[in-house]
Design a protein around this motif. Structure first.
Motif, PDB file in Angstrom:
ATOM      1  N   MET A   1       5.565   1.754  15.151  1.00  0.00           N
ATOM      2  CA  MET A   1       5.025   1.073  13.971  1.00  0.00           C
ATOM      3  C   MET A   1       3.545   0.785  14.188  1.00  0.00           C
ATOM      4  O   MET A   1       3.151   0.180  15.175  1.00  0.00           O
ATOM      5  N   LYS A   2       2.728   1.252  13.243  1.00  0.00           N
ATOM      6  CA  LYS A   2       1.288   1.055  13.305  1.00  0.00           C
ATOM      7  C   LYS A   2       0.833   0.449  11.971  1.00  0.00           C
ATOM      8  O   LYS A   2       0.422   1.154  11.057  1.00  0.00           O
ATOM      9  N   PRO A   3       0.909  -0.887  11.841  1.00  0.00           N
ATOM     10  CA  PRO A   3       0.621  -1.516  10.548  1.00  0.00           C
ATOM     11  C   PRO A   3      -0.855  -1.862  10.373  1.00  0.00           C
ATOM     12  O   PRO A   3      -1.612  -2.000  11.336  1.00  0.00           O
ATOM     13  N   CYS A   4      -1.222  -2.032   9.111  1.00  0.00           N
ATOM     14  CA  CYS A   4      -2.550  -2.546   8.772  1.00  0.00           C
ATOM     15  C   CYS A   4      -2.402  -3.532   7.625  1.00  0.00           C
ATOM     16  O   CYS A   4      -1.398  -3.538   6.907  1.00  0.00           O
ATOM     17  N   LEU A   5      -3.408  -4.362   7.446  1.00  0.00           N
ATOM     18  CA  LEU A   5      -3.497  -5.245   6.292  1.00  0.00           C
ATOM     19  C   LEU A   5      -4.256  -4.533   5.182  1.00  0.00           C
ATOM     20  O   LEU A   5      -5.194  -3.772   5.451  1.00  0.00           O
ATOM     21  N   LEU A   6      -3.861  -4.781   3.944  1.00  0.00           N
ATOM     22  CA  LEU A   6      -4.520  -4.161   2.797  1.00  0.00           C
ATOM     23  C   LEU A   6      -4.758  -5.232   1.738  1.00  0.00           C
ATOM     24  O   LEU A   6      -3.811  -5.846   1.242  1.00  0.00           O
ATOM     25  N   ILE A   7      -6.039  -5.458   1.404  1.00  0.00           N
ATOM     26  CA  ILE A   7      -6.395  -6.536   0.485  1.00  0.00           C
ATOM     27  C   ILE A   7      -7.283  -5.995  -0.640  1.00  0.00           C
ATOM     28  O   ILE A   7      -8.433  -5.628  -0.398  1.00  0.00           O
ATOM     29  N   PRO A   8      -6.761  -5.922  -1.876  1.00  0.00           N
ATOM     30  CA  PRO A   8      -7.637  -5.599  -3.005  1.00  0.00           C
ATOM     31  C   PRO A   8      -8.450  -6.834  -3.381  1.00  0.00           C
ATOM     32  O   PRO A   8      -7.916  -7.945  -3.451  1.00  0.00           O
ATOM     33  N   GLY A  27      -4.598  -9.965  14.880  1.00  0.00           N
ATOM     34  CA  GLY A  27      -4.961  -8.746  15.593  1.00  0.00           C
ATOM     35  C   GLY A  27      -4.617  -7.462  14.875  1.00  0.00           C
ATOM     36  O   GLY A  27      -4.390  -6.427  15.514  1.00  0.00           O
ATOM     37  N   LEU A  28      -4.597  -7.484  13.543  1.00  0.00           N
ATOM     38  CA  LEU A  28      -4.269  -6.299  12.754  1.00  0.00           C
ATOM     39  C   LEU A  28      -5.532  -5.712  12.131  1.00  0.00           C
ATOM     40  O   LEU A  28      -6.392  -6.460  11.646  1.00  0.00           O
ATOM     41  N   PRO A  29      -5.664  -4.397  12.098  1.00  0.00           N
ATOM     42  CA  PRO A  29      -6.768  -3.817  11.335  1.00  0.00           C
ATOM     43  C   PRO A  29      -6.599  -4.143   9.861  1.00  0.00           C
ATOM     44  O   PRO A  29      -5.475  -4.219   9.352  1.00  0.00           O
ATOM     45  N   CYS A  30      -7.717  -4.346   9.182  1.00  0.00           N
ATOM     46  CA  CYS A  30      -7.678  -4.804   7.793  1.00  0.00           C
ATOM     47  C   CYS A  30      -8.532  -3.888   6.919  1.00  0.00           C
ATOM     48  O   CYS A  30      -9.668  -3.556   7.269  1.00  0.00           O
ATOM     49  N   ILE A  31      -7.969  -3.500   5.768  1.00  0.00           N
ATOM     50  CA  ILE A  31      -8.690  -2.699   4.789  1.00  0.00           C
ATOM     51  C   ILE A  31      -8.978  -3.570   3.579  1.00  0.00           C
ATOM     52  O   ILE A  31      -8.057  -4.052   2.913  1.00  0.00           O
ATOM     53  N   LEU A  32     -10.249  -3.820   3.307  1.00  0.00           N
ATOM     54  CA  LEU A  32     -10.667  -4.491   2.080  1.00  0.00           C
ATOM     55  C   LEU A  32     -11.044  -3.438   1.055  1.00  0.00           C
ATOM     56  O   LEU A  32     -11.816  -2.523   1.371  1.00  0.00           O
ATOM     57  N   VAL A  71      -5.279  -0.842  -4.811  1.00  0.00           N
ATOM     58  CA  VAL A  71      -4.274  -0.733  -3.752  1.00  0.00           C
ATOM     59  C   VAL A  71      -3.978   0.729  -3.443  1.00  0.00           C
ATOM     60  O   VAL A  71      -3.833   1.121  -2.273  1.00  0.00           O
ATOM     61  N   VAL A  72      -3.897   1.570  -4.470  1.00  0.00           N
ATOM     62  CA  VAL A  72      -3.632   2.999  -4.241  1.00  0.00           C
ATOM     63  C   VAL A  72      -4.753   3.626  -3.423  1.00  0.00           C
ATOM     64  O   VAL A  72      -4.499   4.425  -2.505  1.00  0.00           O
ATOM     65  N   ASP A  73      -6.003   3.279  -3.715  1.00  0.00           N
ATOM     66  CA  ASP A  73      -7.109   3.780  -2.885  1.00  0.00           C
ATOM     67  C   ASP A  73      -6.944   3.333  -1.438  1.00  0.00           C
ATOM     68  O   ASP A  73      -7.186   4.109  -0.505  1.00  0.00           O
ATOM     69  N   GLY A  74      -6.530   2.085  -1.260  1.00  0.00           N
ATOM     70  CA  GLY A  74      -6.290   1.589   0.090  1.00  0.00           C
ATOM     71  C   GLY A  74      -5.149   2.316   0.772  1.00  0.00           C
ATOM     72  O   GLY A  74      -5.230   2.646   1.966  1.00  0.00           O
ATOM     73  N   PHE A  75      -4.080   2.592   0.044  1.00  0.00           N
ATOM     74  CA  PHE A  75      -2.963   3.353   0.591  1.00  0.00           C
ATOM     75  C   PHE A  75      -3.437   4.721   1.088  1.00  0.00           C
ATOM     76  O   PHE A  75      -3.103   5.143   2.197  1.00  0.00           O
ATOM     77  N   ARG A  76      -4.178   5.412   0.247  1.00  0.00           N
ATOM     78  CA  ARG A  76      -4.608   6.774   0.603  1.00  0.00           C
ATOM     79  C   ARG A  76      -5.475   6.753   1.868  1.00  0.00           C
ATOM     80  O   ARG A  76      -5.342   7.616   2.734  1.00  0.00           O
ATOM     81  N   TRP A  77      -6.342   5.755   1.961  1.00  0.00           N
ATOM     82  CA  TRP A  77      -7.198   5.656   3.140  1.00  0.00           C
ATOM     83  C   TRP A  77      -6.358   5.345   4.375  1.00  0.00           C
ATOM     84  O   TRP A  77      -6.550   5.933   5.438  1.00  0.00           O
ATOM     85  N   ALA A  78      -5.423   4.411   4.242  1.00  0.00           N
ATOM     86  CA  ALA A  78      -4.570   4.027   5.375  1.00  0.00           C
ATOM     87  C   ALA A  78      -3.717   5.202   5.840  1.00  0.00           C
ATOM     88  O   ALA A  78      -3.540   5.425   7.044  1.00  0.00           O
ATOM     89  N   GLN A  81      -5.716   7.509   7.853  1.00  0.00           N
ATOM     90  CA  GLN A  81      -6.043   6.973   9.171  1.00  0.00           C
ATOM     91  C   GLN A  81      -4.836   6.921  10.104  1.00  0.00           C
ATOM     92  O   GLN A  81      -4.972   6.514  11.263  1.00  0.00           O
ATOM     93  N   GLY A  82      -3.675   7.316   9.604  1.00  0.00           N
ATOM     94  CA  GLY A  82      -2.494   7.390  10.459  1.00  0.00           C
ATOM     95  C   GLY A  82      -1.697   6.099  10.576  1.00  0.00           C
ATOM     96  O   GLY A  82      -0.835   5.991  11.465  1.00  0.00           O
ATOM     97  N   TYR A  83      -1.928   5.137   9.696  1.00  0.00           N
ATOM     98  CA  TYR A  83      -1.124   3.915   9.739  1.00  0.00           C
ATOM     99  C   TYR A  83       0.279   4.199   9.205  1.00  0.00           C
ATOM    100  O   TYR A  83       0.465   5.018   8.298  1.00  0.00           O
ATOM    101  N   SER A  84       1.259   3.509   9.763  1.00  0.00           N
ATOM    102  CA  SER A  84       2.646   3.720   9.337  1.00  0.00           C
ATOM    103  C   SER A  84       3.063   2.764   8.229  1.00  0.00           C
ATOM    104  O   SER A  84       3.934   3.090   7.413  1.00  0.00           O
ATOM    105  N   HIS A  85       2.486   1.570   8.197  1.00  0.00           N
ATOM    106  CA  HIS A  85       2.851   0.549   7.224  1.00  0.00           C
ATOM    107  C   HIS A  85       1.593  -0.186   6.754  1.00  0.00           C
ATOM    108  O   HIS A  85       0.644  -0.350   7.536  1.00  0.00           O
ATOM    109  N   ALA A  86       1.616  -0.614   5.501  1.00  0.00           N
ATOM    110  CA  ALA A  86       0.524  -1.422   4.957  1.00  0.00           C
ATOM    111  C   ALA A  86       1.088  -2.745   4.467  1.00  0.00           C
ATOM    112  O   ALA A  86       2.030  -2.766   3.663  1.00  0.00           O
TER     113      ALA A  86
END
Length: 244
Positions: A1-8, A27-32, A71-78, A81-86
């Motif tokens: 599991m390789k999660p990230c945070l995703l915040i619109p 300690g999670l990578p975060c996508i704004l 959120v969809v733009d964030g999903f595509r980027w994640a 980048q190889g993340y498993s969960h957002a």
């Protein structure tokens, strides 16, 4: 599991700074995803990305397209980048970040399921939103022929990105406030089960809400109608799934 945070983010310059301060401890990578915010908010987001560059990535949309589009733009980027969960969380500070470990633990135990926040409302919740939620959840139950999805609108969720990638390849999701409803129902149709996690909700930390009572309710109603039409040919499969 390789999660990230995703915040619109759309014009939440007052709330995003204290929110990131809370999130850093996990300690999670975060996508704004800046959804075409004002110059003032955009500057705050640029400053945040520069200050927290080791764990915060900033995507900037040229114009406001709505929560779902961001959120969809964030999903595509994640996914790229190889993340498993957002882990999606709203930017206005309404969600309790201390519940993040609960979502992640449920995700590890159920890696192919969506982990959905089920809100526990406080006294500050607008009555119109609470009652509107009940109507939405009724239609979500109709459109899935189940009560698997405890809440159709909570913006605090953990998504398995392999399933999201499959959905995005064949579906265009609602770009605005109806997005959370649309994606949960369509992922359920796709075969995903849901795990519902109770979580408190407050309204909102910076006093900024972009929910328009009339405009967004009309769009949400239109989304329910489209989903109902999509549910009809799926009735045999949905009933068979329920009986199993």
């Amino acid at each position: 599991m390789k999660p990230c945070l995703l915040i619109p983010v759309y014009n939440h310059e007052r709330a995003i700074v204290p929110l990131l301060a809370q999130l850093q401890a996990f300690g999670l990578p975060c996508i704004l995803v800046d959804d075409g915010s004002s110059p003032a908010c955009r500057q705050v987001l640029n400053d945040c990305a520069a200050r927290h560059g080791s764990w915060v990535s900033l995507l900037q949309r040229p114009a406001n397209g709505g929560k779902g589009a961001a959120v969809v733009d964030g999903f595509r980027w994640a996914i790229g980048q190889g993340y498993s969960h957002a882990l999606q969380i709203d930017a206005d500070g309404q969600h309790r970040v201390d519940d993040i470990p609960k979502f992640l633990q449920l995700g590890r135990q159920n890696p192919e399921k969506m982990i959905l926040g089920a809100p526990q409302y406080q006294a500050d919740a607008p009555k119109s939103r609470v009652h509107g939620r009940k109507i939405t959840n009724f239609w979500v139950a109709v459109n899935t022929l189940s009560r698997a999805i405890g809440d159709g609108m909570c913006g605090f969720r953990l998504y398995p990105l392999a399933a999201v990638a499959q959905l995005l390849a064949g579906s265009r999701l609602a770009p605005g406030m109806a997005f959370d409803i649309d994606i949960a129902v369509r992922l359920y149709w796709q075969g995903l089960d849901a795990v519902n996690q109770l979580t408190p909700v407050r309204y909102p930390l910076d006093g900024v809400s972009h929910f328009d009572l009339w405009r967004d309710n009309v769009k949400i109603s239109a989304t329910h109608a489209r989903l109902f039409c999509g549910m009809l040919p799926r009735i045999p499969r949905l009933l068979a799934r329920h009986w199993r």
